[in-house]
Design a protein around this motif. Structure first.
Motif, PDB file in Angstrom:
ATOM      1  N   LEU A  45       0.830  -1.203   0.000  1.00  0.00           N
ATOM      2  CA  LEU A  45       0.000   0.000   0.000  1.00  0.00           C
ATOM      3  C   LEU A  45       0.870   1.261   0.000  1.00  0.00           C
ATOM      4  O   LEU A  45       0.647   2.184  -0.788  1.00  0.00           O
ATOM      5  CB  LEU A  45      -0.932   0.011   1.223  1.00  0.00           C
ATOM      6  CG  LEU A  45      -1.679   1.312   1.482  1.00  0.00           C
ATOM      7  CD1 LEU A  45      -2.607   1.657   0.320  1.00  0.00           C
ATOM      8  CD2 LEU A  45      -2.456   1.221   2.786  1.00  0.00           C
ATOM      9  N   LEU A  46       1.867   1.302   0.856  1.00  0.00           N
ATOM     10  CA  LEU A  46       2.731   2.480   0.924  1.00  0.00           C
ATOM     11  C   LEU A  46       3.514   2.668  -0.367  1.00  0.00           C
ATOM     12  O   LEU A  46       3.673   3.800  -0.838  1.00  0.00           O
ATOM     13  CB  LEU A  46       3.661   2.378   2.130  1.00  0.00           C
ATOM     14  CG  LEU A  46       2.955   2.473   3.490  1.00  0.00           C
ATOM     15  CD1 LEU A  46       3.909   2.074   4.611  1.00  0.00           C
ATOM     16  CD2 LEU A  46       2.382   3.854   3.716  1.00  0.00           C
ATOM     17  N   ASP A  47       3.980   1.569  -0.959  1.00  0.00           N
ATOM     18  CA  ASP A  47       4.675   1.658  -2.248  1.00  0.00           C
ATOM     19  C   ASP A  47       3.743   2.213  -3.330  1.00  0.00           C
ATOM     20  O   ASP A  47       4.148   3.056  -4.130  1.00  0.00           O
ATOM     21  CB  ASP A  47       5.208   0.291  -2.684  1.00  0.00           C
ATOM     22  CG  ASP A  47       6.417  -0.167  -1.889  1.00  0.00           C
ATOM     23  OD1 ASP A  47       7.006   0.658  -1.149  1.00  0.00           O
ATOM     24  OD2 ASP A  47       6.760  -1.365  -1.991  1.00  0.00           O
ATOM     25  N   GLU A  48       2.499   1.743  -3.359  1.00  0.00           N
ATOM     26  CA  GLU A  48       1.529   2.227  -4.345  1.00  0.00           C
ATOM     27  C   GLU A  48       1.264   3.717  -4.167  1.00  0.00           C
ATOM     28  O   GLU A  48       1.243   4.475  -5.145  1.00  0.00           O
ATOM     29  CB  GLU A  48       0.213   1.449  -4.236  1.00  0.00           C
ATOM     30  CG  GLU A  48       0.290   0.039  -4.746  1.00  0.00           C
ATOM     31  CD  GLU A  48      -0.973  -0.775  -4.463  1.00  0.00           C
ATOM     32  OE1 GLU A  48      -1.953  -0.219  -3.916  1.00  0.00           O
ATOM     33  OE2 GLU A  48      -0.972  -1.972  -4.776  1.00  0.00           O
ATOM     34  N   LEU A  49       1.051   4.152  -2.916  1.00  0.00           N
ATOM     35  CA  LEU A  49       0.790   5.572  -2.665  1.00  0.00           C
ATOM     36  C   LEU A  49       1.995   6.423  -3.037  1.00  0.00           C
ATOM     37  O   LEU A  49       1.840   7.535  -3.540  1.00  0.00           O
ATOM     38  CB  LEU A  49       0.403   5.781  -1.203  1.00  0.00           C
ATOM     39  CG  LEU A  49      -0.964   5.225  -0.802  1.00  0.00           C
ATOM     40  CD1 LEU A  49      -1.174   5.348   0.700  1.00  0.00           C
ATOM     41  CD2 LEU A  49      -2.086   5.918  -1.559  1.00  0.00           C
ATOM     42  N   GLU A  50       3.183   5.884  -2.825  1.00  0.00           N
ATOM     43  CA  GLU A  50       4.393   6.619  -3.202  1.00  0.00           C
ATOM     44  C   GLU A  50       4.516   6.695  -4.727  1.00  0.00           C
ATOM     45  O   GLU A  50       4.803   7.762  -5.282  1.00  0.00           O
ATOM     46  CB  GLU A  50       5.623   5.972  -2.577  1.00  0.00           C
ATOM     47  CG  GLU A  50       6.842   6.841  -2.647  1.00  0.00           C
ATOM     48  CD  GLU A  50       7.975   6.383  -1.752  1.00  0.00           C
ATOM     49  OE1 GLU A  50       8.994   7.094  -1.747  1.00  0.00           O
ATOM     50  OE2 GLU A  50       7.867   5.350  -1.074  1.00  0.00           O
ATOM     51  N   PHE A  55       2.661  10.352  -1.382  1.00  0.00           N
ATOM     52  CA  PHE A  55       3.642  10.548  -0.315  1.00  0.00           C
ATOM     53  C   PHE A  55       5.010  10.084  -0.781  1.00  0.00           C
ATOM     54  O   PHE A  55       5.119   9.267  -1.692  1.00  0.00           O
ATOM     55  CB  PHE A  55       3.267   9.732   0.933  1.00  0.00           C
ATOM     56  CG  PHE A  55       1.986  10.163   1.575  1.00  0.00           C
ATOM     57  CD1 PHE A  55       1.937  11.311   2.340  1.00  0.00           C
ATOM     58  CD2 PHE A  55       0.835   9.413   1.413  1.00  0.00           C
ATOM     59  CE1 PHE A  55       0.749  11.715   2.931  1.00  0.00           C
ATOM     60  CE2 PHE A  55      -0.357   9.807   1.999  1.00  0.00           C
ATOM     61  CZ  PHE A  55      -0.396  10.967   2.769  1.00  0.00           C
ATOM     62  N   LYS A  56       6.019  10.587  -0.091  1.00  0.00           N
ATOM     63  CA  LYS A  56       7.394  10.119  -0.300  1.00  0.00           C
ATOM     64  C   LYS A  56       7.937   9.690   1.059  1.00  0.00           C
ATOM     65  O   LYS A  56       7.867  10.442   2.036  1.00  0.00           O
ATOM     66  CB  LYS A  56       8.257  11.235  -0.870  1.00  0.00           C
ATOM     67  CG  LYS A  56       9.690  10.806  -1.084  1.00  0.00           C
ATOM     68  CD  LYS A  56      10.532  11.938  -1.603  1.00  0.00           C
ATOM     69  CE  LYS A  56      11.943  11.401  -1.779  1.00  0.00           C
ATOM     70  NZ  LYS A  56      12.944  12.404  -1.646  1.00  0.00           N
ATOM     71  N   LYS A  57       8.506   8.476   1.113  1.00  0.00           N
ATOM     72  CA  LYS A  57       9.080   8.001   2.373  1.00  0.00           C
ATOM     73  C   LYS A  57      10.322   8.812   2.705  1.00  0.00           C
ATOM     74  O   LYS A  57      11.224   8.950   1.883  1.00  0.00           O
ATOM     75  CB  LYS A  57       9.439   6.524   2.301  1.00  0.00           C
ATOM     76  CG  LYS A  57       9.902   5.993   3.673  1.00  0.00           C
ATOM     77  CD  LYS A  57      10.572   4.642   3.675  1.00  0.00           C
ATOM     78  CE  LYS A  57       9.796   3.535   3.109  1.00  0.00           C
ATOM     79  NZ  LYS A  57      10.385   2.203   3.358  1.00  0.00           N
ATOM     80  N   VAL A  58      10.340   9.318   3.940  1.00  0.00           N
ATOM     81  CA  VAL A  58      11.470  10.081   4.437  1.00  0.00           C
ATOM     82  C   VAL A  58      12.293   9.234   5.403  1.00  0.00           C
ATOM     83  O   VAL A  58      13.512   9.298   5.417  1.00  0.00           O
ATOM     84  CB  VAL A  58      10.983  11.372   5.139  1.00  0.00           C
ATOM     85  CG1 VAL A  58      12.131  12.139   5.774  1.00  0.00           C
ATOM     86  CG2 VAL A  58      10.207  12.255   4.170  1.00  0.00           C
ATOM     87  N   TYR A  59      11.600   8.411   6.190  1.00  0.00           N
ATOM     88  CA  TYR A  59      12.288   7.650   7.234  1.00  0.00           C
ATOM     89  C   TYR A  59      11.448   6.455   7.659  1.00  0.00           C
ATOM     90  O   TYR A  59      10.220   6.540   7.713  1.00  0.00           O
ATOM     91  CB  TYR A  59      12.530   8.547   8.450  1.00  0.00           C
ATOM     92  CG  TYR A  59      13.099   7.831   9.645  1.00  0.00           C
ATOM     93  CD1 TYR A  59      14.446   7.495   9.709  1.00  0.00           C
ATOM     94  CD2 TYR A  59      12.286   7.471  10.715  1.00  0.00           C
ATOM     95  CE1 TYR A  59      14.975   6.830  10.802  1.00  0.00           C
ATOM     96  CE2 TYR A  59      12.804   6.810  11.823  1.00  0.00           C
ATOM     97  CZ  TYR A  59      14.138   6.492  11.861  1.00  0.00           C
ATOM     98  OH  TYR A  59      14.660   5.833  12.941  1.00  0.00           O
ATOM     99  N   TYR A  85       6.496  10.104   6.348  1.00  0.00           N
ATOM    100  CA  TYR A  85       6.243  10.317   4.927  1.00  0.00           C
ATOM    101  C   TYR A  85       5.920  11.792   4.698  1.00  0.00           C
ATOM    102  O   TYR A  85       5.253  12.412   5.529  1.00  0.00           O
ATOM    103  CB  TYR A  85       5.064   9.460   4.447  1.00  0.00           C
ATOM    104  CG  TYR A  85       5.444   8.043   4.139  1.00  0.00           C
ATOM    105  CD1 TYR A  85       5.625   7.623   2.831  1.00  0.00           C
ATOM    106  CD2 TYR A  85       5.637   7.110   5.140  1.00  0.00           C
ATOM    107  CE1 TYR A  85       5.995   6.316   2.530  1.00  0.00           C
ATOM    108  CE2 TYR A  85       5.998   5.804   4.873  1.00  0.00           C
ATOM    109  CZ  TYR A  85       6.169   5.416   3.555  1.00  0.00           C
ATOM    110  OH  TYR A  85       6.527   4.130   3.260  1.00  0.00           O
ATOM    111  N   GLN A  86       6.390  12.311   3.576  1.00  0.00           N
ATOM    112  CA  GLN A  86       6.092  13.689   3.217  1.00  0.00           C
ATOM    113  C   GLN A  86       5.042  13.697   2.129  1.00  0.00           C
ATOM    114  O   GLN A  86       5.077  12.879   1.202  1.00  0.00           O
ATOM    115  CB  GLN A  86       7.355  14.408   2.734  1.00  0.00           C
ATOM    116  CG  GLN A  86       7.124  15.884   2.462  1.00  0.00           C
ATOM    117  CD  GLN A  86       8.404  16.613   2.152  1.00  0.00           C
ATOM    118  OE1 GLN A  86       9.351  16.033   1.621  1.00  0.00           O
ATOM    119  NE2 GLN A  86       8.444  17.885   2.483  1.00  0.00           N
TER     120      GLN A  86
END
Length: 90
Positions: A45-50, A55-59, A85-86
Motif C-alpha cells: 500500500l505504501l509503495d503504491e501511494l508513493e 507521499f514520499k518516504k522520508v524515514y 512520509y512527506q
C-alpha cells in the motif's frame, strides 16, 4: 499517529484522507506493528501511494519492541516501526 493504526483495518482510505488534509510538503508520522504491517500488506500500500505521488518516504525506523518490558509483547516478539512520509504533489 502512534499506536492508532493497530485499530484501523482500512488504512488506504485513512492515508488518502491524510493526503487531503496535510498541507503541501507536510508530513505524516505513524507507527505500525510488524505483524499487522505484514498481514495488512502495508508495504505494498505504501509503495503504491508513493508511486502514485501521494507521499514520499522520508524515514523508517528499525523494528523495535512494541511496548518496552511488557511480558506479553516480548514473549510473542511483537515489534513496531516508526514511519515518516512527506506529502507529495498529486
Amino acid at each position: 499517529c502512534v499506536a492508532v493504526f493497530t485499530h484501523i483495518v482500512d488504512l488506504s482510505s485513512v492515508l488518502r484522507e491524510f493526503h487531503r488534509i496535510v498541507k503541501p510538503g507536510g508530513y505524516i508520522i505513524f507507527s505500525q506493528r510488524k505483524d499487522l504491517f505484514e498481514a495488512r500488506k502495508m508495504s505494498r500500500l505504501l509503495d503504491e501511494l508513493e508511486q502514485e505521488g501521494f507521499f514520499k518516504k522520508v524515514y523508517q525506523s528499525d523494528w523495535l519492541p512494541y511496548v518496552n518490558n511488557h511480558e506479553d509483547y516480548l514473549r510473542n516478539n511483537i515489534t513496531v516501526a516508526y514511519f515518516v512520509y512527506q506529502k507529495g504533489q498529486i
